[in-house]
Write an enzyme that holds these catalytic residues in place. Structure first.
Site, PDB file in Angstrom:
ATOM      1  N   CYS A  98     -12.391  57.367   8.256  1.00 17.43           N
ATOM      2  CA  CYS A  98     -12.098  58.759   7.919  1.00 17.43           C
ATOM      3  C   CYS A  98     -11.836  59.577   9.187  1.00 17.43           C
ATOM      4  O   CYS A  98     -12.674  59.614  10.097  1.00 17.43           O
ATOM      5  CB  CYS A  98     -13.254  59.375   7.145  1.00 17.43           C
ATOM      6  SG  CYS A  98     -12.959  61.110   6.688  1.00 17.43           S
ATOM      7  N   LYS A 139     -13.619  49.471   6.086  1.00 22.72           N
ATOM      8  CA  LYS A 139     -12.302  50.019   6.388  1.00 22.72           C
ATOM      9  C   LYS A 139     -12.377  50.749   7.721  1.00 22.72           C
ATOM     10  O   LYS A 139     -13.323  51.489   7.988  1.00 22.72           O
ATOM     11  CB  LYS A 139     -11.826  50.988   5.306  1.00 22.72           C
ATOM     12  CG  LYS A 139     -10.408  51.484   5.553  1.00 22.72           C
ATOM     13  CD  LYS A 139      -9.936  52.483   4.521  1.00 22.72           C
ATOM     14  CE  LYS A 139      -8.491  52.899   4.838  1.00 22.72           C
ATOM     15  NZ  LYS A 139      -8.029  54.003   3.958  1.00 22.72           N
ATOM     16  N   GLY A 200      -1.358  51.690   5.284  1.00 27.90           N
ATOM     17  CA  GLY A 200      -0.622  52.722   5.989  1.00 27.90           C
ATOM     18  C   GLY A 200       0.882  52.650   5.823  1.00 27.90           C
ATOM     19  O   GLY A 200       1.496  51.618   6.101  1.00 27.90           O
TER      20      GLY A 200
END
Length: 334
Positions: A98, A139, A200
């Site tokens: 994040c 992640k 992405g």
């Protein structure tokens, strides 16, 4: 090939997971992150982020949902991983990706990539606290200040025993600006034996195949691309079979948005419902020119009823009439 729906904070909630997994092609979802600090969170917090825990951690379409945790205290992260499993989680994911300033300021998310040793400690603690049969995944990005930490952090997570590493192909500083550096994912994949998933800038079927070629990853996580094109996962899967699917028609997309709005009304106050709808419509502008036409009016609407009327006018009253929700008591989740 596996396609995972990304955990987009403030948008990819349980209703949108239900909506998108019903379209098909998605193999797993991940919840918005559960923020772990110093005290144990009550079960209601887990159920709020992951109501699928009441359904064997599956959406109604049968798609598995992982519970994602975010925090920097290894012991508390481990305890919350164990609590998630007690409540029904079949997989626990850890957020090291994040980029939000408020999250990073409190030592959560991507800022932890400055400290691979701490990432290792957190992942190890969760892995040790969670039953061996429950996968622990993570992640991350390619780094915080730049893209130089991808390999070191990937190795740290692999050595901690995670079952899978999703890599968003940018640093924190890169934000979400194109391009995605898929070639850097390949470097991490070559350095670890742990399965790696690319993430992405996958907006189209063609993007998937280019990402696969450059990164070497068959499996991908898609966020914004699936919000912009709800049938993208199904179309990627069809392309693998050599049976290309036509794009979902706009009126079907508007029907999905209407279904989503109806589901949201059971969870949120109206003012939040319109906010979520507008977020989705804004992303749909990437995939549908009709959404671009709708956007100038929709963005100004604050109430649910006018929003639904706007959607009906665009899609045609006959097509949208079924989407008007029946009056019912509102259940608001605090």
């Amino acid at each position: 090939m596996r396609i995972i729906l990304a955990p987009m904070e403030g948008l990819v909630d349980a209703p949108i997971r239900e909506t998108l997994t019903h379209v098909g092609g998605i193999d797993r979802c991940v919840t918005e992150f559960v923020r772990v600090t110093h005290g144990m969170l009550p079960p209601r917090v887990f159920y709020n982020y992951a109501p699928e825990l009441h359904n064997r951690a599956l959406t109604r379409a049968g798609t598995p949902v992982s519970v994602q945790l975010l925090g920097s205290d290894p012991e508390m992260m481990g305890r919350h991983g164990a609590r998630a499993v007690e409540l029904g989680a079949e997989q626990v994911d850890i957020n090291f990706g994040c980029p939000a300033k408020t999250v990073n300021k409190h030592k959560g998310g991507c800022v932890l990539m400055r400290e691979p040793e701490l990432m290792h400690a957190i992942a190890s603690a969760v892995r040790e606290a969670v039953p061996a049969q429950v996968p622990v995944t993570a992640k991350m990005r390619l780094g915080y200040d730049d893209r130089s930490m991808g390999v070191d952090c990937g190795v740290a997570l692999a050595e901690a025993g995670v079952a899978e590493i999703v890599i968003h192909a940018r640093s924190k500083v890169d934000g979400y600006r194109p391009p995605a550096y898929w070639e850097e994912i390949a470097r991490v994949r070559e350095a670890v034996s742990t399965p790696v998933v690319a993430n992405g800038e996958i907006w189209t079927v063609e993007d998937y195949w280019r990402c696969r070629e450059v990164s070497g990853c068959d499996d991908v996580m898609i966020g914004r691309g699936l919000i912009a094109r709800p049938d993208l996962a199904a179309r990627i899967k069809a392309s693998q079979r050599g049976e290309p699917l036509p794009e979902m028609p706009w009126h079907d997309v508007v029907a999905l948005v209407g279904d989503y709005a109806r589901a949201l009304q059971d969870r949120l106050e109206d003012r939040y419902v319109t906010g979520r709808i507008k977020q989705w419509l804004n992303y749909l502008r990437q995939g549908y020119h009709e959404a671009e036409t709708l956007w100038p009016r929709a963005r100004k609407i604050r109430e649910v009823a006018p929003m639904m009327a706007c959607l009906e006018q665009i899609a045609g009253k006959e097509e949208m009439a079924r989407l008007r929700p029946e009056p019912s008591p509102m259940h608001v989740v605090s």
